[in-house]
Design an enzyme around this catalytic site. Sequence first.
Site, PDB file in Angstrom:
ATOM      1  N   SER A   5      -9.983  -0.261   7.268  1.00 12.30           N
ATOM      2  CA  SER A   5      -9.437  -0.142   5.911  1.00 12.30           C
ATOM      3  C   SER A   5      -8.768  -1.369   5.318  1.00 12.30           C
ATOM      4  O   SER A   5      -8.453  -1.369   4.131  1.00 12.30           O
ATOM      5  CB  SER A   5      -8.460   1.022   5.846  1.00 12.30           C
ATOM      6  OG  SER A   5      -9.183   2.207   5.726  1.00 12.30           O
ATOM      7  N   LYS A  47       0.875  -1.180   0.000  1.00 17.29           N
ATOM      8  CA  LYS A  47       0.000   0.000   0.000  1.00 17.29           C
ATOM      9  C   LYS A  47       0.912   1.230   0.000  1.00 17.29           C
ATOM     10  O   LYS A  47       1.953   1.237   0.684  1.00 17.29           O
ATOM     11  CB  LYS A  47      -0.874  -0.028   1.255  1.00 17.29           C
ATOM     12  CG  LYS A  47      -1.876   1.128   1.343  1.00 17.29           C
ATOM     13  CD  LYS A  47      -2.771   0.994   2.581  1.00 17.29           C
ATOM     14  CE  LYS A  47      -3.822   2.085   2.667  1.00 17.29           C
ATOM     15  NZ  LYS A  47      -4.686   1.978   3.854  1.00 17.29           N
ATOM     16  N   SER A 100      -9.795   2.110   3.075  1.00 18.47           N
ATOM     17  CA  SER A 100      -8.928   2.892   2.228  1.00 18.47           C
ATOM     18  C   SER A 100      -7.917   2.065   1.443  1.00 18.47           C
ATOM     19  O   SER A 100      -7.331   2.565   0.488  1.00 18.47           O
ATOM     20  CB  SER A 100      -8.184   3.921   3.076  1.00 18.47           C
ATOM     21  OG  SER A 100      -7.270   3.279   3.959  1.00 18.47           O
TER      22      SER A 100
HETATM   23  N1  GLN Z   1     -13.318   4.539   6.975  1.00 24.34           N
HETATM   24  C1  GLN Z   1     -12.556   4.939   8.130  1.00 24.34           C
HETATM   25  C2  GLN Z   1     -12.142   6.373   7.978  1.00 24.34           C
HETATM   26  O1  GLN Z   1     -12.463   6.950   6.998  1.00 24.34           O
HETATM   27  C3  GLN Z   1     -11.379   4.042   8.332  1.00 24.34           C
HETATM   28  C4  GLN Z   1     -10.213   4.333   7.487  1.00 24.34           C
HETATM   29  C5  GLN Z   1      -9.047   3.451   7.800  1.00 24.34           C
HETATM   30  O2  GLN Z   1      -9.185   2.403   8.418  1.00 24.34           O
HETATM   31  N2  GLN Z   1      -7.864   3.907   7.426  1.00 24.34           N
HETATM   32  O3  GLN Z   1     -11.505   6.938   8.801  1.00 24.34           O
END
Ligand code: GLN
Length: 485
Positions: free
Chosen positions: A175, A76, A151
């Site tokens: 994410s 990532k 994400s």
């Molecule tokens: N959807 C969550 C957020 O927007 C989690 C994102 C993540 O786990 N990096 O913060």
Amino acid sequence: MHQKTIAELSQALAQGTYSSEELTKHYLQRIKQWDTSLNSFITVCEETALASAKSADEARRQGKAGPLTGIPMAQKDIFCTNGIKTTCASKMLENFTAPYDAMVVEKLNAQGMVMLGKTNMDEFAMGSSNEHSHFGPVKNPWNLDCVPGGSSGGSAAAVAARLVPAATGTDTGGSIRQPAALCGITGIKPTYGRVSRYGMIAFASSLDQGGPMTQTAEDAALLLNAMAGFDERDSTSLDAPVPDFTADLNQPIKGLRIGLPKEYFSAGLDPAVGDVIMAAIKEYEKLGAIITEVSLPNNHLAGPAYYVIAPAECSSNLARFDGVRYGYRCKEPKNLEDLYKRSRGEGFGEEVKRRIMIGTYALSSGYYDAYYLKAQQMRRLISEDFKRVFEKVDVIMGPTYPSIAFKIGEHSKDPLEMYLSDFYTIAINLAGLPGLSIPAGFANSLPVGLQIVGPYLNDSKLLNVGHQFQQHTAWHQKIPSQFAK
Ligand code: GLN
């Protein structure tokens, strides 16, 4: 070759069926052919990948190969990679090249894995749909009009389309698990502290955790073996022995006590998703598991607590991107204040700025007690719910995500609606627990993920429970038809 899991590829490499160089070329070719439609990679590093593949083949000739040597993978784009761009999908870091490797990268490289490139993501890992990338949205390989989840959406889409056998992700509030669910792959957020955050660009430090995104639980165990471990450069790294995460995979699960939180099966859950989850639970029952209903009465506090704590920590972590020390700097600043304001204003995307503003507000004097402290108290209540439940059951199961993948753009107008979709995942991060998502079936031809959560440090147990399901079902083997050949 691309139909195979890491475990199978590892065997094929050991038997000399093909070399790492051949394997690497095959996947690079697939990325070239398919990624124009998916947009799952930000950077592809063909030259360095081929060089690592050759070294891996050489190591094998010298008898120095381990189980992961020569296996291609992707990182990532939040993990710093020495000499290769790390953008965090932000204009702010569009041209940033780190002078060092993140611990996760260091460890996987040390095993001889071949990094094919850096995957697309929501900017600074903020989002649930991968629509917030400076490099454009990632497409779901099961339906190119739909989001892959976020994400770590690039990693999930790339693994689902078999452009790479496995990838890394990070999970602050879901994410790893959410995109794994929406793309039909396996992903585990390990217990907080298991995987070093050194060199993993920080979003919310008390929640962020890196982990593997793979086709199977067995592959996740193989990768986690290499990724986990104490690191003195991360002050929250867990100084505890790392077990062999593959050791318990084949343990029978007869008598396993599974808790179904009643709050997970209430309004807000797409009934078609609920049906798939209940069918998966039936499968566990057939394997000898005992199902009971449990309750997490404070789960509704997870959203409000998370959306104060995560933005608060992000506003502090992202203060370093000021146009002076790192990243983007605006053109022709009039003075220092103008330099700060415009560099940050132009360098960050809308969602990141929204989070920074919420976080700065919550931390400002006068509001700190009302928001931040309150949120920390809620966090304690949420953790205690889990402690109580784990006195009665071994694992909790439920949906990873309330719906199947939705159309790109469908929810992007309303940030609050998007935040609500984190209902099943964020409490796990607030409590620091391990959480696994595995493919459980399909609703409307799109994948559904089953989430399995366990007590602190029970990562091996989750992988065992996931693996046993995958020994008796074939959902994890399904590949979107367009990408199967
Ligand atoms: N959807 C969550 C957020 O927007 C989690 C994102 C993540 O786990 N990096 O913060």
